[in-house]
Design an enzyme around this catalytic site. Structure first.
Site, mmCIF file in Angstrom:
data_model
loop_
_atom_site.group_PDB
_atom_site.id
_atom_site.type_symbol
_atom_site.label_atom_id
_atom_site.label_comp_id
_atom_site.label_asym_id
_atom_site.label_seq_id
_atom_site.Cartn_x
_atom_site.Cartn_y
_atom_site.Cartn_z
ATOM 1 C CG PHE A 11 -1.630 1.197 1.607
ATOM 2 C CD1 PHE A 11 -2.218 2.013 0.642
ATOM 3 C CD2 PHE A 11 -1.720 1.572 2.941
ATOM 4 C CE1 PHE A 11 -2.885 3.175 1.006
ATOM 5 C CE2 PHE A 11 -2.381 2.722 3.317
ATOM 6 C CZ PHE A 11 -2.961 3.536 2.348
ATOM 7 C CB ILE A 12 2.757 3.068 2.633
ATOM 8 C CG1 ILE A 12 1.594 2.876 3.611
ATOM 9 C CG2 ILE A 12 3.313 4.482 2.766
ATOM 10 C CD1 ILE A 12 1.987 2.979 5.077
ATOM 11 C CB THR A 125 3.694 1.663 13.083
ATOM 12 O OG1 THR A 125 2.442 1.863 13.727
ATOM 13 C CG2 THR A 125 4.354 0.485 13.775
ATOM 14 C CG ASP A 126 0.600 5.446 15.442
ATOM 15 O OD1 ASP A 126 0.532 4.278 15.005
ATOM 16 O OD2 ASP A 126 -0.380 6.226 15.434
ATOM 17 C CD GLU A 127 -0.762 -0.206 15.220
ATOM 18 O OE1 GLU A 127 -0.800 -1.318 15.757
ATOM 19 O OE2 GLU A 127 -1.365 0.065 14.178
ATOM 20 C CE1 TYR A 149 3.075 -4.035 11.625
ATOM 21 C CE2 TYR A 149 1.671 -2.723 13.067
ATOM 22 C CZ TYR A 149 2.512 -2.817 11.977
ATOM 23 O OH TYR A 149 2.795 -1.692 11.223
ATOM 24 C CB ALA A 151 6.137 -6.834 19.971
ATOM 25 C CE LYS A 153 7.162 -1.591 11.192
ATOM 26 N NZ LYS A 153 7.734 -1.689 9.816
ATOM 27 C CG ASN A 178 -4.093 3.623 12.180
ATOM 28 O OD1 ASN A 178 -3.166 3.484 12.966
ATOM 29 N ND2 ASN A 178 -5.119 2.795 12.133
ATOM 30 C CB VAL A 205 -17.770 -2.224 15.016
ATOM 31 C CG1 VAL A 205 -17.154 -1.230 15.984
ATOM 32 C CG2 VAL A 205 -18.060 -1.562 13.677
ATOM 33 C CG ASN A 248 -11.689 2.318 15.310
ATOM 34 O OD1 ASN A 248 -10.899 3.113 14.790
ATOM 35 N ND2 ASN A 248 -11.295 1.190 15.877
ATOM 36 C CE LYS A 274 -7.530 -15.943 24.824
ATOM 37 N NZ LYS A 274 -8.579 -15.908 23.788
HETATM 38 N N1 LIG Z 1 -0.605 0.996 6.900
HETATM 39 C C1 LIG Z 1 -0.410 1.796 7.928
HETATM 40 O O1 LIG Z 1 -1.350 2.406 8.433
HETATM 41 C C2 LIG Z 1 0.982 2.001 8.478
HETATM 42 C C3 LIG Z 1 1.186 3.015 9.419
HETATM 43 C C4 LIG Z 1 2.481 3.246 9.880
HETATM 44 C C5 LIG Z 1 3.526 2.469 9.430
HETATM 45 N N2 LIG Z 1 3.291 1.479 8.537
HETATM 46 C C6 LIG Z 1 4.445 0.701 8.075
HETATM 47 O O2 LIG Z 1 4.622 1.016 6.710
HETATM 48 C C7 LIG Z 1 5.125 -0.105 6.003
HETATM 49 C C8 LIG Z 1 4.230 -0.420 4.823
HETATM 50 O O3 LIG Z 1 2.909 -0.685 5.298
HETATM 51 P P1 LIG Z 1 1.730 -1.033 4.280
HETATM 52 O O4 LIG Z 1 0.471 -0.698 4.958
HETATM 53 O O5 LIG Z 1 2.036 -0.459 2.971
HETATM 54 O O6 LIG Z 1 1.880 -2.617 4.213
HETATM 55 P P2 LIG Z 1 1.355 -3.687 3.165
HETATM 56 O O7 LIG Z 1 1.038 -4.896 3.956
HETATM 57 O O8 LIG Z 1 0.315 -3.106 2.282
HETATM 58 O O9 LIG Z 1 2.628 -3.962 2.237
HETATM 59 C C9 LIG Z 1 3.757 -4.643 2.698
HETATM 60 C C10 LIG Z 1 4.600 -5.010 1.480
HETATM 61 O O10 LIG Z 1 5.790 -5.657 1.955
HETATM 62 C C11 LIG Z 1 5.997 -6.826 1.174
HETATM 63 N N3 LIG Z 1 6.712 -7.783 2.011
HETATM 64 C C12 LIG Z 1 6.263 -8.424 3.114
HETATM 65 N N4 LIG Z 1 7.217 -9.231 3.622
HETATM 66 C C13 LIG Z 1 8.295 -9.079 2.814
HETATM 67 C C14 LIG Z 1 9.596 -9.635 2.837
HETATM 68 N N5 LIG Z 1 9.964 -10.521 3.764
HETATM 69 N N6 LIG Z 1 10.473 -9.237 1.886
HETATM 70 C C15 LIG Z 1 10.109 -8.354 0.914
HETATM 71 N N7 LIG Z 1 8.875 -7.819 0.846
HETATM 72 C C16 LIG Z 1 7.988 -8.168 1.789
HETATM 73 C C17 LIG Z 1 4.611 -7.305 0.779
HETATM 74 O O11 LIG Z 1 4.646 -8.147 -0.364
HETATM 75 C C18 LIG Z 1 3.909 -5.982 0.523
HETATM 76 O O12 LIG Z 1 4.093 -5.564 -0.804
HETATM 77 C C19 LIG Z 1 5.211 -1.238 7.029
HETATM 78 O O13 LIG Z 1 6.532 -1.319 7.487
HETATM 79 C C20 LIG Z 1 4.282 -0.795 8.146
HETATM 80 O O14 LIG Z 1 4.704 -1.317 9.385
HETATM 81 C C21 LIG Z 1 2.054 1.216 8.050
#
Ligand SMILES: NC(=O)c1ccc[n+]([C@@H]2O[C@H](COP(=O)([O-])OP(=O)(O)OC[C@H]3O[C@@H](n4cnc5c(N)ncnc54)[C@H](O)[C@@H]3O)[C@@H](O)[C@H]2O)c1
Length: 342
Positions: A11-12, A125-127, A149, A151, A153, A178, A205, A248, A274
């Protein structure tokens, strides 16, 4: 800059890769991604037209593959988005989260050092801060993650510190709120609910839905990541948030309105965690704003645009829904609580 975007088919990362392809000061953009269930080449199809873009299939735990791409592509900067990212899935299978988010990140730091990259930015992440009912987390706040998750990160973040202090590896960490926007895998709250409501299905929810999340549009987040990559200081952490704290249930109500559904489409279910579900996330952002970054997108407007994107791009998410990864997870996680409404 010659940038390696790990996890750039997610996604990002896909938004970030697109943003980098559009920048004149970026010469090469290489997406390195394992294409797990969350990785999706359909999210970066348009980038194939850019002469500066390349896709490489590989896992960040695979040292040989990582070294191969860093060397052959003469990478100068790396931004790590690759991760297992879904909190709920981390309740079902912790091991894969440790493999990627801890061990994989270790491989990337070692490679950053070995190949003498100018900078590696680790997206977190902020989490990792855990939950706060009334306070606001700064970059100095203690790490108190509450799920496997978050932990895992935090494990990645702490390695950044260890590498910088011990080896002066040029690493920066960002911690985002988020995210929402197009191309988010439809297991996450906003696209999961939006796609279900568009299909006329009920949304599950957790509890009363009073949990507060701090939302940031994915493009604001990506712009903040690039500012930290360019202007941040090695060894530092930067929170990237937009102070859009919403319960939410508030988000659910907007989604109901936008899809013309009423309250009968909401099913309150028991929380599978839990312990306590994180009640609220909130971060200060003075540090990243001092580097010149400010979020510019309005949450309410962009939330509606996001719903419209899912409405107008059913082929993108219906292909995902058709795969067993998605249906098995929804069945396993929500089957019992949603019953006939699944
Ligand atoms: N989505 C959020 O709200 C959010 C917020 C803050 C931080 N983040 C962080 O941003 C990053 C991206 O999040 P996202 O929401 O785009 O995640 P996502 O799950 O949409 O995408 C993760 C990508 O990583 C790839 N991937 C997973 N394991 C892999 C590996 N071992 N080697 C190579 N590629 C691998 C997947 O194929 C996927 O394309 C993450 O590190 C997440 O912790 C996400």
């Amino acid at each position: 800059m010659r940038i390696l975007v790990t996890g750039g088919a997610g996604f990002i990362g896909s938004h970030f890769a697109r943003m980098m392809c559009e920048r004149a000061d970026v010469e090469r953009v290489v997406v390195f991604d394992a294409l797990t269930y969350a990785g999706n080449l359909n999210s970066i199809l348009d980038l194939e037209d850019s002469p500066k873009f390349k896709f490489c299939l590989g896992r960040i735990q695979d040292e040989v593959a990582v070294h191969e791409v860093l060397g052959s592509e003469k990478v100068s900067h790396m931004v790590n988005f690759a991760a297992e990212t879904h909190n709920d899935r981390s309740l079902l299978d912790v091991g894969s989260f440790i493999q990627t988010n801890v061990f994989g990140v270790h491989i990337l730091f070692e490679a950053t050092r070995k190949f003498g990259l100018q900078r590696m930015l680790h997206v977190s992440t902020d989490e990792v801060y855990g939950s706060t009912l009334s306070g606001t987390f700064t970059e100095q706040s203690p790490l108190e993650p509450n799920t496997p998750y978050s932990a895992s990160k935090a494990g990645g973040d702490l390695q950044c510190r260890g590498h910088f202090v011990a080896f002066e590896t040029p690493v920066v960490v960002t911690r985002g709120g988020n995210n929402y926007g197009p191309y988010q895998y439809p297991e996450k709250l906003i696209p999961f609910f939006a796609t279900r409501l568009l299909e006329g299905k009920k949304v599950p929810v957790y509890g009363d839905g009073s949990q507060v999340r701090e939302w940031i549009h994915v493009l604001d987040h990506c712009e903040g990541i690039f500012v930290a990559l360019q202007k941040g200081t090695d060894g530092e952490i930067y929170n990237i948030g937009d102070h859009n704290e919403r319960q939410n249930m508030h988000v659910v109500k907007v989604l109901l309105e936008e899809t013309q559904r009423d309250n009968s489409f909401v099913k309150h279910i028991e929380d599978p965690r839990k312990g306590a579900h994180d009640a609220r996330y909130s971060m200060t952002t003075d540090k990243i704003e001092a580097l010149g970054w400010h979020p510019s997108r309005n949450f309410e407007t962009e939330l509606l645009s996001t719903v419209n994107w899912y409405r107008n791009n059913p082929e993108w998410w219906k292909k995902i829904q058709a795969k067993p990864d998605y249906s098995d997870f929804v069945q396993r996680f929500y089957g019992a609580s949603l019953g006939a409404d699944l």
